[in-house]
Scaffold this motif. Structure first.
Motif, short mmCIF file in Angstrom:
data_model
loop_
_atom_site.label_atom_id
_atom_site.label_comp_id
_atom_site.label_asym_id
_atom_site.label_seq_id
_atom_site.Cartn_x
_atom_site.Cartn_y
_atom_site.Cartn_z
N ALA A 275 0.80 -1.22 0.00
CA ALA A 275 0.00 0.00 0.00
C ALA A 275 0.84 1.27 0.00
N VAL A 276 2.15 1.17 0.10
CA VAL A 276 2.96 2.38 -0.11
C VAL A 276 2.81 2.86 -1.55
N CYS A 277 2.39 1.94 -2.45
CA CYS A 277 2.13 2.28 -3.85
C CYS A 277 0.63 2.54 -4.02
N PRO A 278 0.23 3.73 -4.46
CA PRO A 278 -1.20 4.03 -4.58
C PRO A 278 -1.97 3.01 -5.41
N GLU A 279 -1.35 2.49 -6.46
CA GLU A 279 -2.06 1.55 -7.34
C GLU A 279 -2.25 0.17 -6.70
N LEU A 280 -1.64 -0.08 -5.54
CA LEU A 280 -1.73 -1.38 -4.88
C LEU A 280 -2.52 -1.30 -3.57
N ARG A 281 -3.35 -0.29 -3.43
CA ARG A 281 -4.13 -0.12 -2.20
C ARG A 281 -5.53 -0.74 -2.28
N LEU A 301 9.33 -4.73 3.43
CA LEU A 301 9.66 -3.31 3.46
C LEU A 301 11.08 -3.07 3.98
N LEU A 302 11.97 -4.02 3.73
CA LEU A 302 13.41 -3.81 3.89
C LEU A 302 13.85 -3.55 5.33
N THR A 303 13.00 -3.94 6.27
CA THR A 303 13.30 -3.75 7.70
C THR A 303 13.43 -5.11 8.35
N GLY A 304 14.57 -5.36 9.02
CA GLY A 304 14.84 -6.69 9.56
C GLY A 304 13.87 -7.10 10.66
N PHE A 305 13.68 -8.39 10.75
CA PHE A 305 12.84 -8.96 11.80
C PHE A 305 13.44 -8.59 13.16
N ASP A 306 12.64 -8.20 14.17
CA ASP A 306 11.20 -8.25 14.20
C ASP A 306 10.62 -6.83 14.22
N CYS A 307 9.58 -6.63 13.39
CA CYS A 307 8.98 -5.29 13.31
C CYS A 307 7.61 -5.40 12.68
N ARG A 371 8.68 2.47 -2.68
CA ARG A 371 7.75 2.16 -3.77
C ARG A 371 8.46 1.43 -4.90
N ALA A 372 9.66 1.85 -5.21
CA ALA A 372 10.42 1.18 -6.28
C ALA A 372 10.69 -0.27 -5.92
N HIS A 373 11.01 -0.54 -4.67
CA HIS A 373 11.25 -1.91 -4.23
C HIS A 373 10.01 -2.77 -4.39
N ILE A 374 8.86 -2.27 -3.94
CA ILE A 374 7.62 -3.04 -4.04
C ILE A 374 7.25 -3.26 -5.50
N ARG A 375 7.33 -2.23 -6.31
CA ARG A 375 6.97 -2.36 -7.72
C ARG A 375 7.87 -3.34 -8.46
N SER A 376 9.13 -3.37 -8.09
CA SER A 376 10.04 -4.34 -8.70
C SER A 376 9.60 -5.77 -8.41
N GLY A 377 9.24 -6.05 -7.17
CA GLY A 377 8.78 -7.40 -6.82
C GLY A 377 7.52 -7.79 -7.56
N VAL A 378 6.57 -6.86 -7.67
CA VAL A 378 5.33 -7.14 -8.37
C VAL A 378 5.60 -7.41 -9.86
N ALA A 379 6.49 -6.62 -10.44
CA ALA A 379 6.81 -6.80 -11.86
C ALA A 379 7.52 -8.13 -12.11
N LEU A 380 8.41 -8.53 -11.23
CA LEU A 380 9.12 -9.80 -11.40
C LEU A 380 8.16 -10.98 -11.26
N ALA A 381 7.23 -10.87 -10.31
CA ALA A 381 6.23 -11.93 -10.17
C ALA A 381 5.36 -12.02 -11.42
N ALA A 382 4.98 -10.88 -11.99
CA ALA A 382 4.18 -10.89 -13.21
C ALA A 382 4.96 -11.51 -14.36
#
Length: 473
Positions: A275-281, A301-307, A371-382
């Motif tokens: 949801a950091v990406c408006p198009e994925l909310r 979201l690039l933050t180590g466990f635990d959070c 947002r770039a990190h999330i979009r990259s993952g979505v694009a690779l999965a697609a």
């Protein structure tokens, strides 16, 4: 360890971590050695005399890292990601060095106030309902995991359902929690811990096409319980289920909860980061009905466990349900009512300065970097899903709204299980499986910031090579 010794050792450890990350791609994703391998190689007891950090790092190289599953590997596609990053590690290092115990505002004012502000930042980034912001009746806190968030939500819901009596007299088995058959196992665990037992959770059927909770089935379950004298206490809806990233229909579920006065907790542990990406909310439609909501920055979201970021719409009932104040914790700031004591927002008393690593991550990457990190993952999965779709030997299982793709060979379960085993045995990738409508299904979850098109394409090549060997020509 003197400051100078710490400085030298610290440089060595940071160099070791950097070298580890730089060489990840050359390592097998998982160890193929049998259980007990590490234990058999360790000494029978601790050393009598201290050893230099170089000796410890040498043993890390020879004893520990060869026997790991490398979650940061670019070929790790199992479960959901558990990302970390340089800024997160540095923030954790500062937290460990400060050694702050943030149970009260008085025991670490900056620890508390930074966390409060960061949860507001995150709420803004995800465009969460205004009722979750500090300065309203609601607010946010960092839990260790979504499992703990679900437990806290369950305890607050029971407190509300019992008219506040749960705090004084405990709970009985007349209360019920509801979750879809695809809900996380932590929902049942929370019910057990809260005293409801496993039977205190009513599994709600899902739409077999979408794997999302059926509102009609939820209403029927609630009506049956009410007729039997059982009190519906909490519904846990999921945005991005573990098996398939199904999205429960929050508008319909929320309306039912509002009608019956049931506490609604929304578990978006994995998918919330999108949801950091408006198009994925799209998964957040209907979130205005939620009494609490959580997602895990430590997943995607690039933050180590635990959070785990956890918000409630009414902090007063949260505190009322969980607060216990012994004399030795009383202090002027708490008595003034002007501060937040996060010990009242969680099960344990003590808490680490988790907000620092999140602060480092947000400052380093910024909203656009995340947002770039999330979009990259979505694009690779697609990209991977396109490969599956183009090969008539395979079939996609369900939608892939985020960065998880579920698929299977058009063959029986045994063949699919063997396909997974052969691909994972290469050491180049690691995938996991689930069952969808009773059928063995493979899962490929993209999430590592190190993963590129090359790694996704390699996974597909390994899968097709194994399929060629398994299927009759």
């Amino acid at each position: 360890m003197t400051p100078d010794e710490f400085r030298r050792a610290g440089h060595a450890v940071v160099d070791w971590i950097a070298d580890y990350w730089a060489t990840l791609e050359r390592r097998p994703v998982t160890s193929q050695d049998p259980p007990g391998t590490v234990a058999a190689r360790l000494p029978a007891g601790p050393p009598e005399h201290g050893e230099p950090v170089e000796a410890v790092l040498a043993d890390l190289d020879t004893l520990i890292t060869p026997e790991l599953t490398h979650w940061q590997h670019p070929g790790f596609f199992g479960y959901f990601p558990a990302n970390t990053s340089g800024p997160s590690v540095l923030g954790d290092l500062v937290s460990a060095g400060l050694g702050v115990q943030g149970m009260l505002w008085a025991t670490g004012p900056a620890c508390t106030e930074l966390e409060t502000v960061l949860l507001d930042w995150l709420a803004d980034l995800l465009d969460l309902p205004k009722r979750f912001r500090s300065g309203t009746a609601g607010g946010g806190v960092i839990q260790d995991s979504a499992s703990s968030a679900t437990l806290v939500a369950t305890l607050v819901a029971l407190h509300r359902a019992g008219g506040g009596r749960w705090r004084e007299v405990g709970i009985d088995r007349r209360y019920r929690a509801y979750a879809s058959t695809q809900g996380h196992s932590s929902i049942e665990k929370a019910a057990r811990i809260a005293g409801l037992g496993a039977e205190g959770v009513r599994p709600v059927e899902v739409d077999p096409r979408t794997q999302a909770m059926s509102p009609a089935a939820l209403r029927a379950a609630i009506e049956a319980d009410v007729a039997a004298g059982v009190v519906p206490a909490i519904v846990v809806a999921t945005v991005g289920t573990t098996s398939t990233t199904a999205i429960d229909p929050l508008p319909e579920i929320g309306a039912i909860c509002a009608e019956y006065g049931i506490f609604l907790h929304v578990d978006a542990a994995y998918a919330g980061a999108a949801a950091v990406c408006p198009e994925l909310r799209f998964g957040h439609a209907g979130l205005e009905y939620a009494d609490s909501y959580c997602f895990d920055p430590h997943k995607w979201l690039l933050t180590g466990f635990d959070c785990d970021a956890f918000w409630v719409a009414d902090t007063a009932e949260l505190i009322e349900a969980l607060s216990v104040l012994p004399e030795y914790l009383r202090n002027a700031a708490t008595e003034s009512g002007a501060v937040i004591d996060y010990r009242d927002w969680q099960v344990p008393l003590g808490r680490r300065f988790r907000a620092l690593k999140l602060w480092f991550v947000l400052r380093w990457y910024g909203a656009e970097g995340l947002r770039a990190h999330i979009r990259s993952g979505v694009a690779l999965a697609a990209r991977f899903a396109d490969r599956v779709r183009a090969d008539d030997r395979f079939t996609l299982v369900g939608a892939h709204p985020y960065a998880l793709v579920c698929f299977r060979l058009e063959a029986d379960d045994e063949v699919n299980a063997e396909l997974l085993a052969r691909v994972n045995a290469t050491g180049r990738v690691h995938l996991t499986h689930t069952r969808v409508n009773g059928r063995y299904t493979l899962r490929l979850a993209v999430g590592s910031p190190h993963t590129t098109e090359v790694h996704v394409d390699e996974a597909w090549t390994l899968l097709t090579d194994a399929a060629n060997a398994l299927l009759p020509h």
